[in-house]
Write a protein that holds these residues in place. Sequence first.
Motif, short mmCIF file in Angstrom:
data_model
loop_
_atom_site.label_atom_id
_atom_site.label_comp_id
_atom_site.label_asym_id
_atom_site.label_seq_id
_atom_site.Cartn_x
_atom_site.Cartn_y
_atom_site.Cartn_z
N GLU A 68 -16.63 -12.72 11.91
CA GLU A 68 -17.40 -11.79 11.07
C GLU A 68 -18.82 -11.61 11.63
OE1 GLU A 68 -19.06 -11.83 6.55
OE2 GLU A 68 -16.94 -12.31 6.82
N GLU A 69 -19.41 -12.70 12.10
CA GLU A 69 -20.75 -12.62 12.68
C GLU A 69 -20.73 -11.84 14.00
OE1 GLU A 69 -22.56 -16.76 10.83
OE2 GLU A 69 -21.38 -16.85 12.68
N VAL A 70 -19.67 -12.01 14.77
CA VAL A 70 -19.54 -11.24 16.01
C VAL A 70 -19.51 -9.74 15.69
CG1 VAL A 70 -17.99 -10.68 17.94
CG2 VAL A 70 -18.38 -13.07 17.27
N MET A 71 -18.73 -9.37 14.68
CA MET A 71 -18.61 -7.96 14.30
C MET A 71 -19.96 -7.41 13.82
SD MET A 71 -15.58 -7.12 15.10
CE MET A 71 -15.44 -5.54 14.31
N HIS A 92 -11.77 1.66 11.06
CA HIS A 92 -11.03 0.41 10.80
C HIS A 92 -11.21 -0.63 11.92
CE1 HIS A 92 -7.99 2.72 13.07
NE2 HIS A 92 -7.57 1.53 13.48
N PHE A 93 -11.77 -0.24 13.05
CA PHE A 93 -12.10 -1.21 14.10
C PHE A 93 -13.45 -1.87 13.83
CE2 PHE A 93 -8.96 1.20 16.50
CZ PHE A 93 -8.26 0.18 17.11
N ARG A 94 -14.31 -1.20 13.00
CA ARG A 94 -15.67 -1.68 12.77
C ARG A 94 -15.88 -2.30 11.40
NH1 ARG A 94 -18.64 3.00 12.32
NH2 ARG A 94 -16.81 4.29 12.40
N THR A 104 -11.33 -7.26 13.68
CA THR A 104 -11.57 -8.52 14.40
C THR A 104 -12.23 -8.19 15.73
OG1 THR A 104 -9.47 -8.48 15.57
CG2 THR A 104 -9.50 -9.59 13.41
N SER A 105 -12.94 -9.17 16.27
CA SER A 105 -13.57 -8.94 17.56
C SER A 105 -12.50 -8.77 18.65
CB SER A 105 -14.52 -10.09 17.90
OG SER A 105 -13.83 -11.31 17.92
N GLU A 106 -11.38 -9.46 18.51
CA GLU A 106 -10.31 -9.31 19.49
C GLU A 106 -9.81 -7.86 19.53
OE1 GLU A 106 -5.89 -11.07 20.58
OE2 GLU A 106 -7.06 -12.01 18.99
N ALA A 107 -9.55 -7.29 18.37
CA ALA A 107 -9.11 -5.89 18.33
C ALA A 107 -10.19 -4.96 18.83
CB ALA A 107 -8.71 -5.52 16.90
N LEU A 108 -11.45 -5.28 18.51
CA LEU A 108 -12.56 -4.47 18.96
C LEU A 108 -12.65 -4.45 20.48
CD1 LEU A 108 -15.30 -2.97 18.53
CD2 LEU A 108 -16.34 -5.24 18.55
#
Length: 111
Positions: A68-71, A92-94, A104-108
């Motif tokens: 969450e902090e990464v996002m 939905h990516f953000r 998620t950061s992985e999906a991002l």
Amino acid sequence: MADGNQGLVDAFVAALAQARHDHPPPEDRLLARGALRPDSFPSPKYQSWTQWRNHFTWIVEANRWTDEEVMLMVPVCLTGWALDEWNAMPAHFRTRVRGHPDPTSEALFDY
């Protein structure tokens, strides 16, 4: 502004300053003293998304940021065209969007 209102204005400004001190924005907390700060992207040091992402990943691990902090921090680091791309990315990516999995950061980073 009438002098009678100046006291109200001063009190309001003081209350806002105290609230910011008591409850800093999340990105201020994440970049508190002692935290490693990621470089901006793009920057003279990082023109390649892959290179910057690797740098950012090391910063994330060193600071022990949650997903969450990464996002929260990714858009804080982006400038210029990279920030424009972030804003153009499907929501939905953000952010959380009903009917989609949580971002998620992985999906991002795989986007």
